[in-house]
Design a protein around this motif. Sequence first.
Motif, PDB file in Angstrom:
ATOM      1  N   HIS A 111       0.826  -1.202   0.000  1.00  0.00           N
ATOM      2  CA  HIS A 111       0.000   0.000   0.000  1.00  0.00           C
ATOM      3  C   HIS A 111       0.864   1.257   0.000  1.00  0.00           C
ATOM      4  O   HIS A 111       2.040   1.224   0.369  1.00  0.00           O
ATOM      5  CB  HIS A 111      -0.921   0.017   1.227  1.00  0.00           C
ATOM      6  CG  HIS A 111      -1.962  -1.058   1.213  1.00  0.00           C
ATOM      7  ND1 HIS A 111      -3.075  -1.009   0.408  1.00  0.00           N
ATOM      8  CD2 HIS A 111      -2.050  -2.221   1.909  1.00  0.00           C
ATOM      9  CE1 HIS A 111      -3.814  -2.090   0.603  1.00  0.00           C
ATOM     10  NE2 HIS A 111      -3.213  -2.839   1.508  1.00  0.00           N
ATOM     11  N   MET A 112       0.254   2.349  -0.427  1.00  0.00           N
ATOM     12  CA  MET A 112       0.920   3.640  -0.473  1.00  0.00           C
ATOM     13  C   MET A 112       1.674   3.912   0.826  1.00  0.00           C
ATOM     14  O   MET A 112       1.126   3.795   1.916  1.00  0.00           O
ATOM     15  CB  MET A 112      -0.119   4.745  -0.713  1.00  0.00           C
ATOM     16  CG  MET A 112       0.448   6.153  -0.767  1.00  0.00           C
ATOM     17  SD  MET A 112      -0.851   7.398  -0.993  1.00  0.00           S
ATOM     18  CE  MET A 112      -1.401   7.025  -2.655  1.00  0.00           C
TER      19      MET A 112
ATOM     20  N   ARG B 141      -3.130   9.631   3.544  1.00  0.00           N
ATOM     21  CA  ARG B 141      -3.357   8.400   4.311  1.00  0.00           C
ATOM     22  C   ARG B 141      -4.831   8.233   4.657  1.00  0.00           C
ATOM     23  O   ARG B 141      -5.376   7.126   4.596  1.00  0.00           O
ATOM     24  CB  ARG B 141      -2.509   8.401   5.582  1.00  0.00           C
ATOM     25  CG  ARG B 141      -1.005   8.321   5.321  1.00  0.00           C
ATOM     26  CD  ARG B 141      -0.243   7.899   6.568  1.00  0.00           C
ATOM     27  NE  ARG B 141      -0.468   8.780   7.702  1.00  0.00           N
ATOM     28  CZ  ARG B 141       0.214   9.880   7.957  1.00  0.00           C
ATOM     29  NH1 ARG B 141       1.179  10.262   7.121  1.00  0.00           N
ATOM     30  NH2 ARG B 141      -0.042  10.614   9.029  1.00  0.00           N
TER      31      ARG B 141
ATOM     32  N   ASN C 197      -6.739   7.197   1.576  1.00  0.00           N
ATOM     33  CA  ASN C 197      -6.427   5.831   1.146  1.00  0.00           C
ATOM     34  C   ASN C 197      -6.856   4.780   2.159  1.00  0.00           C
ATOM     35  O   ASN C 197      -6.813   3.580   1.871  1.00  0.00           O
ATOM     36  CB  ASN C 197      -4.918   5.695   0.895  1.00  0.00           C
ATOM     37  CG  ASN C 197      -4.570   4.433   0.140  1.00  0.00           C
ATOM     38  OD1 ASN C 197      -5.203   4.105  -0.863  1.00  0.00           O
ATOM     39  ND2 ASN C 197      -3.576   3.706   0.623  1.00  0.00           N
TER      40      ASN C 197
ATOM     41  N   ASN D 177      -9.330   2.099   1.046  1.00  0.00           N
ATOM     42  CA  ASN D 177      -8.697   1.168   0.110  1.00  0.00           C
ATOM     43  C   ASN D 177      -7.840   0.149   0.854  1.00  0.00           C
ATOM     44  O   ASN D 177      -7.860  -1.047   0.543  1.00  0.00           O
ATOM     45  CB  ASN D 177      -7.840   1.946  -0.893  1.00  0.00           C
ATOM     46  CG  ASN D 177      -7.010   1.029  -1.777  1.00  0.00           C
ATOM     47  OD1 ASN D 177      -7.527   0.134  -2.424  1.00  0.00           O
ATOM     48  ND2 ASN D 177      -5.703   1.252  -1.788  1.00  0.00           N
ATOM     49  N   ARG D 178      -7.088   0.600   1.847  1.00  0.00           N
ATOM     50  CA  ARG D 178      -6.250  -0.318   2.626  1.00  0.00           C
ATOM     51  C   ARG D 178      -7.087  -1.370   3.339  1.00  0.00           C
ATOM     52  O   ARG D 178      -6.643  -2.498   3.545  1.00  0.00           O
ATOM     53  CB  ARG D 178      -5.420   0.448   3.661  1.00  0.00           C
ATOM     54  CG  ARG D 178      -4.323   1.318   3.099  1.00  0.00           C
ATOM     55  CD  ARG D 178      -3.492   1.925   4.213  1.00  0.00           C
ATOM     56  NE  ARG D 178      -2.625   0.921   4.824  1.00  0.00           N
ATOM     57  CZ  ARG D 178      -1.306   0.879   4.661  1.00  0.00           C
ATOM     58  NH1 ARG D 178      -0.700   1.776   3.901  1.00  0.00           N
ATOM     59  NH2 ARG D 178      -0.587  -0.049   5.253  1.00  0.00           N
TER      60      ARG D 178
ATOM     61  N   SER E  68     -11.050   4.986  -3.603  1.00  0.00           N
ATOM     62  CA  SER E  68     -10.544   6.090  -2.788  1.00  0.00           C
ATOM     63  C   SER E  68      -9.041   6.259  -2.977  1.00  0.00           C
ATOM     64  O   SER E  68      -8.487   7.329  -2.712  1.00  0.00           O
ATOM     65  CB  SER E  68     -10.854   5.848  -1.307  1.00  0.00           C
ATOM     66  OG  SER E  68     -10.081   4.767  -0.790  1.00  0.00           O
ATOM     67  N   PHE E  69      -8.397   5.196  -3.467  1.00  0.00           N
ATOM     68  CA  PHE E  69      -6.958   5.276  -3.726  1.00  0.00           C
ATOM     69  C   PHE E  69      -6.624   6.418  -4.675  1.00  0.00           C
ATOM     70  O   PHE E  69      -5.625   7.121  -4.494  1.00  0.00           O
ATOM     71  CB  PHE E  69      -6.455   3.956  -4.318  1.00  0.00           C
ATOM     72  CG  PHE E  69      -5.103   4.077  -4.975  1.00  0.00           C
ATOM     73  CD1 PHE E  69      -3.954   4.123  -4.207  1.00  0.00           C
ATOM     74  CD2 PHE E  69      -4.989   4.182  -6.355  1.00  0.00           C
ATOM     75  CE1 PHE E  69      -2.704   4.263  -4.808  1.00  0.00           C
ATOM     76  CE2 PHE E  69      -3.753   4.316  -6.960  1.00  0.00           C
ATOM     77  CZ  PHE E  69      -2.609   4.356  -6.185  1.00  0.00           C
ATOM     78  N   TYR E  70      -7.455   6.619  -5.703  1.00  0.00           N
ATOM     79  CA  TYR E  70      -7.125   7.629  -6.705  1.00  0.00           C
ATOM     80  C   TYR E  70      -7.165   9.040  -6.132  1.00  0.00           C
ATOM     81  O   TYR E  70      -6.418   9.922  -6.574  1.00  0.00           O
ATOM     82  CB  TYR E  70      -8.063   7.499  -7.904  1.00  0.00           C
ATOM     83  CG  TYR E  70      -7.761   6.270  -8.731  1.00  0.00           C
ATOM     84  CD1 TYR E  70      -6.669   6.244  -9.590  1.00  0.00           C
ATOM     85  CD2 TYR E  70      -8.537   5.122  -8.625  1.00  0.00           C
ATOM     86  CE1 TYR E  70      -6.366   5.112 -10.329  1.00  0.00           C
ATOM     87  CE2 TYR E  70      -8.245   3.989  -9.357  1.00  0.00           C
ATOM     88  CZ  TYR E  70      -7.151   3.988 -10.212  1.00  0.00           C
ATOM     89  OH  TYR E  70      -6.846   2.863 -10.933  1.00  0.00           O
TER      90      TYR E  70
ATOM     91  N   ALA F 103      -6.309   9.690  -2.994  1.00  0.00           N
ATOM     92  CA  ALA F 103      -5.050   9.751  -2.252  1.00  0.00           C
ATOM     93  C   ALA F 103      -3.863   9.871  -3.203  1.00  0.00           C
ATOM     94  O   ALA F 103      -2.887  10.586  -2.923  1.00  0.00           O
ATOM     95  CB  ALA F 103      -4.903   8.502  -1.383  1.00  0.00           C
ATOM     96  N   TYR F 104      -3.951   9.186  -4.325  1.00  0.00           N
ATOM     97  CA  TYR F 104      -2.863   9.171  -5.301  1.00  0.00           C
ATOM     98  C   TYR F 104      -2.634  10.562  -5.893  1.00  0.00           C
ATOM     99  O   TYR F 104      -1.493  10.972  -6.126  1.00  0.00           O
ATOM    100  CB  TYR F 104      -3.217   8.165  -6.392  1.00  0.00           C
ATOM    101  CG  TYR F 104      -2.115   7.828  -7.363  1.00  0.00           C
ATOM    102  CD1 TYR F 104      -0.793   7.687  -6.958  1.00  0.00           C
ATOM    103  CD2 TYR F 104      -2.409   7.616  -8.709  1.00  0.00           C
ATOM    104  CE1 TYR F 104       0.203   7.360  -7.857  1.00  0.00           C
ATOM    105  CE2 TYR F 104      -1.430   7.275  -9.616  1.00  0.00           C
ATOM    106  CZ  TYR F 104      -0.121   7.151  -9.191  1.00  0.00           C
ATOM    107  OH  TYR F 104       0.859   6.824 -10.090  1.00  0.00           O
TER     108      TYR F 104
END
Length: 436
Positions: A53-54, A85, A88, A91-92, A99-101, A103-104
């Motif tokens: 993960h990120m 964080r 994301n 997503n974690r 939701s990752f995008y 955070a990305y």
Amino acid sequence: MSLVANQSRLRIMILAYSISPVRGSEYSVGWNHVTQMSKFCDLTVIYGLAGDHMGDIEEIENYLQKNGEISNVRFIAIRPSLIARLLNSPNRKGFLVYSFYLAYKVWHRQAARKAQSLLASESFDLVHYLCPIGYREPGFLWQFDIPYVWGPIGGMVPTRSLNGAPRSTISIWKTRLKNLTNAIQLRLSRRVPKAIARADKLVAATSDNAEIIKARFGRDPQVLPENAIPNDWIQHEFKGGQTTVGSCVRLIWIGSLDARKSPDLLIDALKRVSASNWHIDLIGDGSLRSTLVTMIAAAGLGDKVTLTGLIPRSEVKKLMKGADLHIITSMNEANPTVLWEAMASGVPTISLEHCGMRDTICGSCGVLIPMSDYQETCDLIASEIDRFVNDSKILANKKSGVLSCAETHLWSNRANTWLKIYNEAIESHLSNKTRA
């Protein structure tokens, strides 16, 4: 900010969000590019993922602690901010994965601030946004006044499906929703067309992605797979003599057991194989595992098919080197790492005729199966497997051809291509500034 196009070693800033020395797929895209190009360029690598993960960066840190720094490479980790964080977090935890995008995008802003600071205090010849190859998040480095390369770019091509494929209603609608979302993003994204227009050099991972870029954005990118074969992967010993008449032909399939990789298509094809002297290892795990177990039992293939589950990468390579024939059934790919691993091991590949496989596999190193309806595709795959199993000479000739084709995809050759791309980008940028 110095731009020196003709210096002996270019100084390049690379954005490689995902990079790891111990993983495949997107991680290996970053790692292989950096380790190979560091022989010719001085690299500063901005990254954010070397784990699940990120912000998980331990794999890079552990590698460098154990093996020492890589010559001519400086790694700079961008740890996600509190906002990234929080965004994301769903997503974690395995839900609201998109939701990752959000955070990305925040992470990319952090990376851009770091890049801006570096560009203000140091001299670089070029910035290269390397990976992940997906187009959806173009980042912000294209906004800086410095030669800029983006690519290889992928992810623009809709996921294919075969008419009559046994898919659940949920699976069908997931694919349709994904393709619809992809089409909307291509049409409505504001930064993607700006980044594409700004790039001094664009690289597409596959010819079908290149066609979309040309049709929608009016740019004609160079087509270059996102990965290549490290020279030390090549198994130079010719394997043709290992498969004798009547011996068991070892097949191998590697990937996630999910609808995109379509391992159920393979099992349905194997049911139609008339030859008996074969065995296949299916390597991987995923949501279709229980379905596959049922299919294998119902087809009476229990002694022919081994579901290995997730196994160490070293064991995967061992099984690949012992294989005679590799099979890909994916509905959507760029250029899967397993294809390069198969080529490096002298193993021919049967694949559906699309994605990056269409660009890489030729008549000398494998077979491309036309995509028609589900039943006909199963028949075609089964027919090719029968042909190889029943005729050891055909299989031996393909194995010989694989190693010849592999030579053209070695990193030692790919590095020269990238150096040319970098210098063309620098020349284009300087030319545009002169005209302006």
